[in-house]
Design an enzyme around this catalytic site. Structure first.
Site, PDB file in Angstrom:
ATOM      1  CD  GLU A  25     -46.405 -21.549 -27.906  1.00  0.00           C
ATOM      2  OE1 GLU A  25     -45.349 -20.910 -28.099  1.00  0.00           O
ATOM      3  OE2 GLU A  25     -46.660 -22.132 -26.839  1.00  0.00           O
ATOM      4  CE  LYS A  87     -39.652 -17.210 -24.101  1.00  0.00           C
ATOM      5  NZ  LYS A  87     -39.143 -17.854 -22.876  1.00  0.00           N
ATOM      6  CG  ASP A 139     -38.494 -15.689 -14.528  1.00  0.00           C
ATOM      7  OD1 ASP A 139     -39.482 -15.342 -15.209  1.00  0.00           O
ATOM      8  OD2 ASP A 139     -37.553 -16.364 -14.986  1.00  0.00           O
ATOM      9  CB  SER A 141     -44.650 -16.125 -17.735  1.00  0.00           C
ATOM     10  OG  SER A 141     -44.954 -15.958 -19.102  1.00  0.00           O
ATOM     11  CE  LYS A 160     -41.816 -21.416 -19.777  1.00  0.00           C
ATOM     12  NZ  LYS A 160     -40.614 -20.777 -20.318  1.00  0.00           N
TER      13      LYS A 160
HETATM   14  N1  PSU Z   1     -44.020 -24.430 -22.204  1.00  0.00           N
HETATM   15  C1  PSU Z   1     -43.082 -25.319 -22.589  1.00  0.00           C
HETATM   16  N2  PSU Z   1     -42.130 -24.913 -23.469  1.00  0.00           N
HETATM   17  C2  PSU Z   1     -42.106 -23.635 -23.972  1.00  0.00           C
HETATM   18  C3  PSU Z   1     -43.106 -22.709 -23.558  1.00  0.00           C
HETATM   19  C4  PSU Z   1     -44.029 -23.162 -22.670  1.00  0.00           C
HETATM   20  O1  PSU Z   1     -43.082 -26.451 -22.140  1.00  0.00           O
HETATM   21  O2  PSU Z   1     -41.226 -23.317 -24.774  1.00  0.00           O
HETATM   22  C5  PSU Z   1     -43.080 -21.291 -24.093  1.00  0.00           C
HETATM   23  C6  PSU Z   1     -44.476 -20.725 -24.402  1.00  0.00           C
HETATM   24  O3  PSU Z   1     -44.418 -20.070 -25.636  1.00  0.00           O
HETATM   25  C7  PSU Z   1     -44.704 -19.731 -23.281  1.00  0.00           C
HETATM   26  C8  PSU Z   1     -43.310 -19.241 -23.022  1.00  0.00           C
HETATM   27  O4  PSU Z   1     -45.581 -18.683 -23.630  1.00  0.00           O
HETATM   28  O5  PSU Z   1     -42.525 -20.423 -23.095  1.00  0.00           O
HETATM   29  C9  PSU Z   1     -43.172 -18.535 -21.687  1.00  0.00           C
HETATM   30  O6  PSU Z   1     -41.916 -17.970 -21.628  1.00  0.00           O
HETATM   31  P1  PSU Z   1     -41.536 -16.991 -20.411  1.00  0.00           P
HETATM   32  O7  PSU Z   1     -41.588 -17.851 -19.174  1.00  0.00           O
HETATM   33  O8  PSU Z   1     -40.166 -16.507 -20.716  1.00  0.00           O
HETATM   34  O9  PSU Z   1     -42.592 -15.929 -20.400  1.00  0.00           O
HETATM   35 MN    MN Z   2     -39.655 -15.810 -17.540  1.00  0.00          MN
END
Ligand code: PSU
Ligand code: MN
Length: 307
Positions: A25, A87, A139, A141, A160
């Protein structure tokens, strides 16, 4: 639709020949790591995948083109961010393509693109999940929903670190997404090998993981599959210590009134300070280890399918 895709020649050749390919990614490059570690990490993970006899396909959107396999110049642009790099999750794909913008793809968007390009294995650091305050903020993902509808195996060291692991695992269970430990019977907590959350399924090594993924695809189970691979022992930060740092960072975020998409970068920067840079070292180590594991799985899978 394929005319909107640029599959890099080595990736196209590998796919054509049935040789192993691993998707990587780009949100981690543009939004997850600081310059210049981000560029170095992107190039190193590609080299690690190649050293395993597997073709890396780093995925991003460059000038509105969906790229499967990047050049070093593309990686440089995503890493330096001299120009805006959005993003991009699933919902952002059409917008960024139509406006000929640059986009760094999240797990959700990378899975969507990988699947359409014919790639079945994808390596990342951590996926998105359920936020700790999701009860109020909603929130959650898009990565979790993508795992319900896109058949790609994702190797990650958990979610995360700032998320609610228990709630994320409950949700993955409800959504019917397999979560399988690779060399562990506990769901890893990103910077830490352990989280206290036991897994119901695990495999001991990459060959066993490949057999599992093969069964998943043969059965046409149309969900993704999450392979939980812990950070290498030498770089891990113990769970209790990490939780204390995360609690402090969350307090700082509340005090500073940081909201929405600024939350993650803010928290990651505080966590880096609080750990004296060790969180960054752990993050880099797990990204490389996951790329290696994914490459071995892809190789095993392609051998099995050819022989
Ligand atoms: N985990 C990390 N740093 C990041 C991400 C995940 O430690 O930057 C990224 C990945 O690309 C994941 C995204 O798919 O964050 C999820 O973002 P959101 O929670 O906004 O869906
Ligand atoms: Mn999010």
């Amino acid at each position: 639709m394929k005319t909107l895709f640029d599959i890099a020649p080595p990736v196209a050749q590998a796919l054509e020949a049935g040789n192993p390919v691993v998707a990587l990614e780009s949100t981690v490059i543009s939004h997850g790591l600081p310059w210049p570690d981000n560029k170095q990490l992107a190039l190193e993970t590609e080299a690690i995948v190649r050293a395993e006899g597997t073709e890396p396909a780093t995925i991003a959107i460059i000038d509105g083109r969906i790229k499967v396999g990047l050049t070093e110049a593309d990686i440089d642009r995503l890493a330096r961010k001299r120009e805006p790099v959005l993003k991009v999750s699933r919902r952002d794909l059409s917008y960024v393509v139509a406006r000929r913008m640059n986009g760094a793809t999240t797990v959700a968007a990378t899975m969507w693109i990988a699947h359409r390009a014919g790639i079945r294995i994808f390596s990342t650091g951590g996926i998105g999940g359920v936020h700790r305050e999701a009860r109020e903020s909603f929130d959650i993902s898009a990565d979790l929903y993508e795992l319900t509808r896109t058949p790609v195996a994702v190797v990650a060291s958990g979610v995360k670190s700032i998320l609610d692991i228990g709630a994320t695992l409950e949700m993955l269970e409800s959504l019917g997404v397999p979560v399988v430990g690779l060399g562990t019977d506990e769901f890893p907590a990103f910077y830490s090998r352990r989280s206290g959350h036991r897994l119901h399924q695990s495999v001991t090594d990459e060959a066993e993981a490949a057999r599992l993924i093969d069964a998943h695809f043969r059965l046409n189970i149309d969900t993704g599959l999450l392979l939980a691979h812990p950070v290498p022992e030498a770089e891990q930060i113990p769970f209790d210590r990490m939780e204390a740092h995360i609690a402090r960072a969350l307090q700082m975020q509340a005090d500073a009134g940081v909201h929405g998409k600024d939350i993650t970068p803010f928290l990651l920067a505080r966590i880096k300070e609080l750990t004296g840079g060790r969180s960054l070292q752990a993050n880099l180590a797990l990204l490389k280890a996951n790329a290696r594991a994914a490459a071995r799985i892809a190789r095993s899978l392609s051998k099995g399918n050819k022989g």
